[in-house]
Design an enzyme around this catalytic site. Structure first.
Site, PDB file in Angstrom:
ATOM      1  N   ASN B 381       1.051  -3.614  -1.383  1.00 32.61           N
ATOM      2  CA  ASN B 381       0.140  -3.394  -0.274  1.00 32.61           C
ATOM      3  C   ASN B 381       0.842  -2.681   0.880  1.00 32.61           C
ATOM      4  OD1 ASN B 381      -1.688  -3.491   1.776  1.00 32.61           O
ATOM      5  ND2 ASN B 381      -1.931  -5.698   1.807  1.00 32.61           N
ATOM      6  N   ASP B 382       1.725  -3.397   1.588  1.00 30.46           N
ATOM      7  CA  ASP B 382       2.332  -2.840   2.794  1.00 30.46           C
ATOM      8  C   ASP B 382       3.078  -1.526   2.524  1.00 30.46           C
ATOM      9  OD1 ASP B 382       1.389  -4.924   4.285  1.00 30.46           O
ATOM     10  OD2 ASP B 382       3.177  -6.145   3.991  1.00 30.46           O
ATOM     11  N   ILE B 383       3.691  -1.409   1.339  1.00 31.10           N
ATOM     12  CA  ILE B 383       4.506  -0.228   1.063  1.00 31.10           C
ATOM     13  C   ILE B 383       3.654   1.021   0.820  1.00 31.10           C
ATOM     14  CG2 ILE B 383       6.484  -1.498   0.178  1.00 31.10           C
ATOM     15  CD1 ILE B 383       5.498  -0.842  -2.641  1.00 31.10           C
TER      16      ILE B 383
END
Lengths: 106, 452
Positions: B381-383
């Site tokens: 997600n964040d990456i």
């Protein structure tokens, strides 16, 4: 308190820096720096496993302590360290071997 | 004689690290390291010159059996906690060896005028403190990665005060030269190791694990200084440097400073959580995804920690094979901090027999997304969050990301619509060309393969 500070100060002033060991240490840091940057990122997990295994080389201190120490406490403590470190050495190398055997080309 | 053997051993260890420069030479490198360790152990046995070896080799044999069983049985998904567990053993052993040296300094030949010299005590004290911190820090990291312990909040001020206390104890140990001071120092450092790692969050674990790797090296070096043993100093420095570089790479991959991680400054998320919850997203079925993939020319697969937790790597490999049979080009893109330790994703993909020349690092593949038809994001997600590039207010602003949004279509496999570790919503989920596939990543990937 004054006595403590005085003792501490004279202790600190009497430190002899071990230039040989420091030289070896700093050079080894440089070698480590250049060698590790060359490691391909895909193999960073095996790198951690293998460095973990080789840092267990302090087992030579433990073995020496076990074989040569005079006090029983020291012998006993050293033997426990030998056990823990041999778990680490064999576990670390085996884990590395397992991981590396998975990396195959098409 | 022994010193020459130690030198050979040190060279072997350097050679082993050098071998990891490529996958072809790495296996040889591992054998060289094993050879180096063997030489060192034979060397110390010769130097000690006693022959009550039965108990010694019995102990080593027992350790070998335990180590091999652990290493052969552990699954690649739980690799990070295994490595953390092994680090804790090195830390504890460093403390024990230092204790043996302190109890019987005469037999180690480090006495000057009947006393351990001050510099010896400084080195020993540092070795003990770092070893003890490594021991409990790794233990907590192990428990956290294994999911046995969730962590508590410990204030930065407390850790700072406690750390200063440990430094005072270190000075006291050098001054008092007593066993009680030694034990106090070791115990206080152990508590400090635990309190430092307890508040650190899950996504920071790659940094923590590599940092502890580094510490275990410095501890070994410290013992080497005390014993005037060049092999220990060299090996410790190599390991320390390696861990430090890995920590640096991980921090850069998250755009966080090392101090932020150590003092567990959180991402400051939470405030951004509730803003766009109402937005609409397109939810797809495995059949739709299969249809999309089948008509694609090139697909890039982006794995994250979610792939590890759902053990989806084998299903993913099957998906890749099926697509390749249909003439679709399949590549894998790995972010430096994907997973819970450096190189975690690479090992999982290698375990599933994905050839390593299909796997690419962030810099190598980021330019390729614009020419790819489908980006298949599985458990990450964040990456991939474009806010890291576009929104200066976002807690993850500045973090390098995989630019999946440039692909013609993006498929997200996620367990739920929840936010990632950083607590930041991902605007990609609501984009026009994004399809969400919610549920277990492994099951969903298998469904997609079946539909193909």
């Amino acid at each position: 308190m004054l006595q403590f500070c005085h003792g501490l100060l004279s202790d600190l002033l009497s430190i002899n820096v071990d230039t040989h060991a420091t030289t070896v240490f700093l050079l080894a840091c440089c070698v480590g720096y250049y060698v590790v940057w060359k490691v391909t990122p895909a193999l960073h997990a095996p790198l951690m496993a293998v460095t973990n295994a080789i840092s267990s080389v302090i087992i030579i201190g433990a073995i020496f302590g076990f074989l040569r120490a005079e006090s029983d406490v020291a012998k006993c403590v050293a033997l426990i360290a030998v056990l823990l470190l041999s778990v680490n050495i064999f576990g670390g190398f085996m884990l590395t071997r397992r991981m590396l055997s998975m990396f195959r080309k098409r | 004689m022994t010193n020459v053997m130690y030198l050979i051993s040190a060279l072997c260890f350097i050679g082993a690290l050098r071998g990891l420069a490529s996958a072809q030479t790495s296996r040889l490198g591992n054998w060289i390291a094993i050879f180096g360790m063997l030489i060192a152990i034979v060397g110390v046995c010769i130097k000690a010159g006693r022959n009550d070896f039965a108990l010694l080799f019995g102990t080593i044999g027992a350790g070998a059996a335990i180590g091999n069983i652990i290493a052969l049985r552990v699954s690649m998904v739980s690799l990070p906690q295994m490595v953390a567990g092994f680090h804790s053993l090195v830390g504890l052993s460093a403390v024990l060896v230092a204790c043996a040296v302190f109890c019987s300094p005469h037999s180690f030949g480090i006495l000057e005028n009947g006393n351990i010299c001050i510099s010896g005590l400084v080195e020993m004290g540092l070795g003990v403190a770092i070893g003890a911190i490594t021991f409990t820090g790794s233990l907590i990291a192990f428990l956290k990665l294994q999911g046995l312990y969730k962590g508590h909040n410990i204030s930065r001020a407390f850790n700072f005060a406690f750390g200063s206390g440990v430094i005072c104890l270190l000075i006291y140990f050098i001054y008092a030269k007593s066993l009680i001071a030694f034990v106090l120092l070791a115990c206080a450092s152990m508590v400090l190791g635990a309190t430092l790692v307890i508040p650190i969050g899950g996504a920071d674990m790659p940094v923590v694990v590599s940092l502890l790797n580094s510490y275990s090296g410095w501890a070994a070096s410290g013992i080497g200084f005390t014993l005037h043993n060049d092999l220990l100093i060299i090996t410790g420095a190599l390991v320390g440097a390696s861990g430090a570089i890995l920590s640096y790479i991980m921090c850069k991959g998250m755009n966080r400073s090392l101090l932020d991680v150590i003092f567990s400054t959180s991402f400051g998320g939470g405030a951004t959580k509730s803003q766009n919850v109402v937005s609409n997203f397109h939810q797809g079925m495995p059949e739709d995804i299969a249809c999309m993939l089948a008509s694609a020319q090139s697909v890039i697969i982006v794995p994250g920690y979610g792939m590890a937790t759902s053990k989806a790597q084998h299903a993913l490999k099957e998906l890749g094979d099926t697509l390749k049979k249909r003439g679709v080009s399949v590549r894998y893109a790995i972010h430096p901090v994907a997973g819970r330790m450096p190189g975690h994703m690479n090992v999982l993909l290698a375990e599933a027999d994905v050839p390593y020349d299909e796997v690419f690092e962030l810099d190598e593949i980021n330019g390729e997304f614009s020419s790819c038809d489908v980006a298949y994001v599985i458990g990450a997600n964040d990456i991939t969050n474009p806010a890291a590039k576009t929104d200066p207010g976002s807690p993850i602003y500045g973090m390098p990301i995989l630019e999946v949004s440039r692909a013609k279509a993006v498929v997200f496999l996620k367990r739920s619509m929840g936010v990632g570790y950083a607590g930041v919503d991902n605007s990609l989920f609501y984009a026009e060309n994004t399809i969400m596939l919610l549920g277990d990543a492994k099951k969903n990937t298998e469904e997609v393969v079946r539909a193909l």
